[in-house]
Design an enzyme around this catalytic site. Structure first.
Site, PDB file in Angstrom:
ATOM      1  N   HIS A  68     -14.981 -15.167 -21.697  1.00 57.87           N
ATOM      2  CA  HIS A  68     -15.393 -14.390 -20.535  1.00 57.87           C
ATOM      3  C   HIS A  68     -14.165 -13.708 -19.948  1.00 57.87           C
ATOM      4  O   HIS A  68     -13.080 -14.280 -19.924  1.00 57.87           O
ATOM      5  CB  HIS A  68     -16.017 -15.320 -19.484  1.00 57.87           C
ATOM      6  CG  HIS A  68     -16.482 -14.589 -18.264  1.00 57.87           C
ATOM      7  ND1 HIS A  68     -17.679 -13.904 -18.233  1.00 57.87           N
ATOM      8  CD2 HIS A  68     -15.902 -14.395 -17.058  1.00 57.87           C
ATOM      9  CE1 HIS A  68     -17.822 -13.337 -17.055  1.00 57.87           C
ATOM     10  NE2 HIS A  68     -16.758 -13.616 -16.321  1.00 57.87           N
TER      11      HIS A  68
ATOM     12  N   ASP B 216     -28.061 -17.293  -9.591  1.00 61.52           N
ATOM     13  CA  ASP B 216     -26.809 -16.534  -9.428  1.00 61.52           C
ATOM     14  C   ASP B 216     -27.108 -15.061  -9.168  1.00 61.52           C
ATOM     15  O   ASP B 216     -26.421 -14.426  -8.364  1.00 61.52           O
ATOM     16  CB  ASP B 216     -25.909 -16.682 -10.657  1.00 61.52           C
ATOM     17  CG  ASP B 216     -24.636 -15.847 -10.496  1.00 61.52           C
ATOM     18  OD1 ASP B 216     -23.859 -16.152  -9.574  1.00 61.52           O
ATOM     19  OD2 ASP B 216     -24.464 -14.860 -11.228  1.00 61.52           O
TER      20      ASP B 216
ATOM     21  N   SER C  32     -20.385 -19.123 -10.168  1.00 60.54           N
ATOM     22  CA  SER C  32     -21.173 -18.002 -10.678  1.00 60.54           C
ATOM     23  C   SER C  32     -20.883 -17.787 -12.174  1.00 60.54           C
ATOM     24  O   SER C  32     -21.795 -17.711 -13.000  1.00 60.54           O
ATOM     25  CB  SER C  32     -20.810 -16.752  -9.861  1.00 60.54           C
ATOM     26  OG  SER C  32     -21.256 -15.586 -10.474  1.00 60.54           O
TER      27      SER C  32
HETATM   28  N1  URA Z   1     -18.162 -12.321 -11.970  1.00 65.14           N
HETATM   29  C1  URA Z   1     -19.249 -13.123 -11.823  1.00 65.14           C
HETATM   30  O1  URA Z   1     -20.041 -13.277 -12.750  1.00 65.14           O
HETATM   31  N2  URA Z   1     -19.420 -13.749 -10.655  1.00 65.14           N
HETATM   32  C2  URA Z   1     -18.594 -13.608  -9.609  1.00 65.14           C
HETATM   33  O2  URA Z   1     -18.806 -14.224  -8.577  1.00 65.14           O
HETATM   34  C3  URA Z   1     -17.475 -12.766  -9.761  1.00 65.14           C
HETATM   35  C4  URA Z   1     -17.289 -12.137 -10.967  1.00 65.14           C
END
Ligand code: URA
Length: 432
Positions: A80, A159, A181
């Site tokens: 990620h 989320d 998140s």
């Molecule tokens: N990316 C995400 O997926 N969530 C966040 O809170 C910030 C960046």
């Protein structure tokens, strides 16, 4: 809910049951947005412990579908990036790591704001489908060791709703909320282990290395509470990554990099992140060994061959991969030229990212249409010497009036100095 808001406002920790009742009430609509907003602001100022953050992650992760990848053999390592400008690493890493024998089950998002998204980039390849059923997703990974698709609405709905509220209540940039998140989505995608590229600088959420370190520690702690290994690599996002910003332009640069002809910064980052993935997947014993494996896969053509296999399996037109000049390119181009001479000492990634959106490469609102052929090719980067009237970048758009909109941002992005600036490394720190 009032009691829970007051408890957090006074700085106390909440139990897992209390977080469950907040998230369930928020999703069902029983708890109104204004109370959740107030709670988020209390979290913003008083923080959450690592136990609270792990509990919130777990609750959000289970708010929708949790993908079961157990039918696929091997350690599934996800990657990620906290978001940057010109960040096309997934397009390179996914086939590169798959070519090394690590199963890659990649679910990616679309771009919003100044940062791009992998799914938009992939869609600049004619015919390629990023919508795979769960059965097809798993079948593709079993057959090709790789599949790349978009995230559906049932993945971590908590989320989605919470992020949308954070976005309009000034509560995005909190380390616990960001960690929960990101981690809830990665874990819901079925990852056994995760490599996180935490960007720091103008174009990133995290503005200082100290904040990036705190984010890294929090995500590693969530991972270890949930029995998942996490490696965090902190990297600079002061200038865009590589030379291209914009969907099809980035696909072309990814292809060049998979063939061994990419820019140094992009190649180095892919080797760094990819090798960390190989170590987590237990395909390499050490980081150096991982780097050597990946370099060989690029040199032998195996990494590019795996990219072609991915594109063909998902219905994409291979002729544009063999001949990337056939990828979409906007109708109009504009030479952005220097009005001074010296050395580029700053190339603000945020300004460049917003300029590319103005050209049509990104979305200003969720409903905006993307021009896959729009964007920017940088001819010079930080540290390069420039002369007056020299072309610093090529801009592409389907509307000539967009060049005017991008011009002021391009002007703001560059700082030119008399002296050559000191070299600043891209890869700042790795924490595991
Ligand atoms: N990316 C995400 O997926 N969530 C966040 O809170 C910030 C960046």
């Amino acid at each position: 809910m009032v009691e829970l808001i007051l408890k957090k406002r006074k700085g106390f920790e909440l139990s897992k049951d209390e977080y469950t009742s907040i998230i369930e009430g928020f999703i069902s609509g029983d708890i109104p947005d204004y109370q959740v907003s107030s709670f988020l602001m209390a979290v913003y100022f008083n923080g959450m412990s690592s136990e609270e953050t792990a509990n919130l992650t777990d609750i959000m992760m289970h708010s929708g579908e949790v993908i079961d990848l157990s039918a696929i053999e091997g350690i599934k390592v996800d990657k990620h990036s906290t978001g940057g400008v010109g960040d096309k690493t997934t397009l390179i890493l996914a086939p590169l790591v798959a070519a090394a024998g690590v199963p890659v089950a990649k679910m990616s998002g679309r771009g919003l704001g100044h940062t791009g998204g992998t799914i938009d980039k992939m869609e600049s390849i004619k015919g390629l489908s990023v919508e795979l059923s769960r059965t097809d997703f798993i079948a593709h990974i079993k057959k090709h060791n790789i599949a790349l698709c978009g995230q559906n609405a049932n993945l971590v709905p908590a989320d989605k709703k919470l992020y949308a509220l954070r976005d309009v209540t000034g509560t995005v940039d909190n380390i616990s909320l960001i960690s929960s998140s990101i981690m809830s989505k990665k874990l819901a995608c079925g990852a056994d282990a995760i490599v996180i590229d935490i960007k720091v600088g103008h174009g990133a959420f995290m503005k200082t290395v100290k904040d990036a370190e705190a984010l890294a520690e929090m995500m590693i702690s969530i991972g270890s509470r949930m029995n998942k290994s996490v490696t965090a690599v902190i990297t600079s996002m002061n200038e865009p990554l590589g030379l291209t910003i914009g969907n099809a332009l980035e696909v072309k640069e990814a292809i060049d990099t998979l063939k061994g002809n990419g820019p140094d910064d992009l190649t180095d980052l892919c080797l760094e992140l990819g090798s960390r993935m190989l170590v987590l997947a237990e395909v390499a014993k050490t980081h150096d060994e991982g780097v050597e494996i990946l370099k060989k896969l690029i040199a032998s053509g195996a990494a590019f061959a795996k990219f072609k296999e991915l594109v063909a399996a998902q219905g994409g037109d291979l002729s544009v991969i063999e001949e990337p000049d056939l990828l979409p390119r906007s109708q109009f181009s504009y030479e952005y030229k220097s009005n001074s001479e010296g050395y580029i000492s700053e190339l603000n990634a945020l300004d460049i990212g917003i300029a590319s959106v103005k050209l049509g490469a990104g979305r200003e609102t969720k409903a905006s249409h993307i021009d896959h052929g729009a964007g920017i090719i940088l001819k010079k980067k930080i540290g390069d010497a420039i002369k007056k009237n020299e072309v610093l970048a090529m801009l592409y758009s389907n509307s000539e009036s967009n060049f005017e909109k991008a011009q002021a941002l391009m002007d703001a992005a560059y700082t030119v100095s008399k002296e050559k600036p000191a070299y600043k490394p891209l890869i700042l720190k790795t924490i595991q």
